[in-house]
Design a protein around this motif. Structure first.
Motif, PDB file in Angstrom:
ATOM      1  N   UNK A 140       7.596  24.812  10.758  1.00  0.00           N
ATOM      2  CA  UNK A 140       9.508  24.820   9.676  1.00  0.00           C
ATOM      3  C   UNK A 140       9.018  23.835   8.967  1.00  0.00           C
ATOM      4  N   UNK A 158      16.629  31.212  12.791  1.00  0.00           N
ATOM      5  CA  UNK A 158      16.947  31.041  14.575  1.00  0.00           C
ATOM      6  C   UNK A 158      17.813  32.249  14.476  1.00  0.00           C
ATOM      7  N   UNK A 217      20.946  21.394  12.550  1.00  0.00           N
ATOM      8  CA  UNK A 217      21.851  22.170  13.107  1.00  0.00           C
ATOM      9  C   UNK A 217      23.062  21.923  13.418  1.00  0.00           C
ATOM     10  N   UNK A 252      13.812  29.755   7.166  1.00  0.00           N
ATOM     11  CA  UNK A 252      13.454  29.128   8.536  1.00  0.00           C
ATOM     12  C   UNK A 252      14.763  30.097   9.436  1.00  0.00           C
ATOM     13  N   UNK A 299      13.426  22.898  16.025  1.00  0.00           N
ATOM     14  CA  UNK A 299      11.999  22.867  15.244  1.00  0.00           C
ATOM     15  C   UNK A 299      12.749  22.465  14.348  1.00  0.00           C
ATOM     16  N   UNK A 349      18.678  29.047   9.047  1.00  0.00           N
ATOM     17  CA  UNK A 349      18.538  27.297   8.708  1.00  0.00           C
ATOM     18  C   UNK A 349      18.221  26.804   8.808  1.00  0.00           C
ATOM     19  N   UNK A 350      16.956  27.145   7.173  1.00  0.00           N
ATOM     20  CA  UNK A 350      16.272  26.238   6.270  1.00  0.00           C
ATOM     21  C   UNK A 350      16.341  27.831   5.238  1.00  0.00           C
ATOM     22  N   UNK A 376       9.830  31.440   8.886  1.00  0.00           N
ATOM     23  CA  UNK A 376       9.466  31.146  10.347  1.00  0.00           C
ATOM     24  C   UNK A 376      10.794  31.411  11.315  1.00  0.00           C
ATOM     25  N   UNK A 380      14.415  21.099  12.135  1.00  0.00           N
ATOM     26  CA  UNK A 380      15.826  21.234  11.697  1.00  0.00           C
ATOM     27  C   UNK A 380      16.933  21.230  12.789  1.00  0.00           C
TER      28      UNK A 380
END
Lengths: 192, 135
Positions: B117, B125, A189, B123, A185, B134-135, B3, A187
């Protein structure tokens, strides 16, 4: 420095890879975008247009290289340039199927023949050798590759062999890369 | 806005329910409900109340089938809810479909998720029921 950028359709992996290579690129070092997509229809053209707009003004020189990455490696050897290659899923497809697509009669002949997995090993080894050459010939290399592995569908033999070959190539790329990023999305990683 | 993204059947909703201690009352599931119902529901709603929008990818599919641009949805959702958890299936990790509408759905859903996002405070996952921020 070599980086693998991995993600699914619409994940934003290209935008991240472009940002990453432009950050690495020092002034005076040529910056190349190796475009690998073969254009078949208006939808492809539209996609290419979107990618070009996204790259505009970032200093890329675009080289169309749908397959035979080894050739470009030779040409770029002297320059020690920075390279963004997008996308490995196209290269593998082009190496496996492109002559078939441009001449459907060859494709028909091919699918009617009894085939072993050897041809795909051939493609795997060819791409592997060419990537090593490409890596050795440039300064920074970023390769974008696609996650095509998680839809759980069983496809025809040709497609399954394509998936397997791309998977093997991705494993190889990750092995020889200094960094591996998965984009989710939009982002990034870091997974290696 | 939070999200939550992950593959089909990865335990995203259960993860959200457990982590945010929410029951079933404020969960909106677009697999069975549509945008009109959400609008009716949200009209009388206190804007700070927490709401969960599950399967937003199904809503995107419906919008595309109706010939609408799902990107307009984003503004609507963000303006209506201050405290929203959006759950979506990851749909882009497969072979590019032969069917054009399927391709458009995957691509548009991916882009929409990137926008969500970008606007999200968090965010997460979810894979095998395990959440990774992840955020």
């Amino acid at each position: 420095m070599m980086i693998l950028v991995y993600g699914g359709s619409g994940s934003g992996k290209s935008a991240f890879a472009e940002k990453k290579i432009t950050e690495l690129n020092k002034s005076g070092i040529p910056l190349y975008y190796l475009a690998t997509m073969q254009v078949y229809d208006a939808e492809d053209e539209e996609r290419i247009k979107r990618h070009r707009m996204q790259r505009a003004g970032k200093g890329f020189t675009t080289i169309e290289q749908p397959k035979d990455l080894g050739n470009i490696a030779l040409e770029l050897r002297e320059a020690k340039s920075d390279i963004l290659l997008e996308c490995m899923s196209n290269v593998v497809a082009n190496e496996m199927f492109s002559d078939a697509i441009s001449d459907p009669s060859i494709y028909d002949k091919k699918v009617s023949e009894e085939k072993s997995f050897d041809k795909y090993e051939g493609v795997f080894n060819k791409i592997k050798d060419e990537i090593i050459k490409l890596k050795d010939s440039c300064n920074n290399l970023i390769i974008v590759s696609n996650n095509v592995f998680e839809d759980g569908n069983i496809y025809d033999d040709e497609t399954m062999k394509y998936i397997k070959t791309l998977g093997d190539i991705n494993v190889f790329l990750a092995e020889i890369s200094d960094e591996v990023w998965e984009v989710v999305a939009g982002i990034p990683v870091r997974i290696k | 806005m939070i999200l939550v993204i992950g593959g089909y059947a990865q335990g995203k909703l259960e993860y959200v329910k457990e982590k945010y201690q929410t029951g079933g009352d404020d969960i909106f599931d677009f697999e069975v409900e549509d945008i009109a119902e959400l609008e009716r529901y949200s009209d009388g709603l206190f804007s700070d109340r927490q709401i969960i929008l599950n399967n937003i990818n199904s809503l995107i599919k419906k919008e595309l089938d109706d010939g609408k641009d799902p990107e307009e949805l984003l503004g609507n959702i963000l303006s209506k809810f201050n405290n929203v958890i959006i759950i979506t299936d990851e749909v882009g990790n497969g072979i590019v479909p032969i069917d054009k509408n399927e391709r458009i759905y995957r691509e548009k859903t991916g882009r929409f998720q990137c926008m969500l996002a970008q606007n999200a405070d968090e965010v997460i996952r979810v894979t095998c029921g395990v959440g990774q921020r992840i955020k």
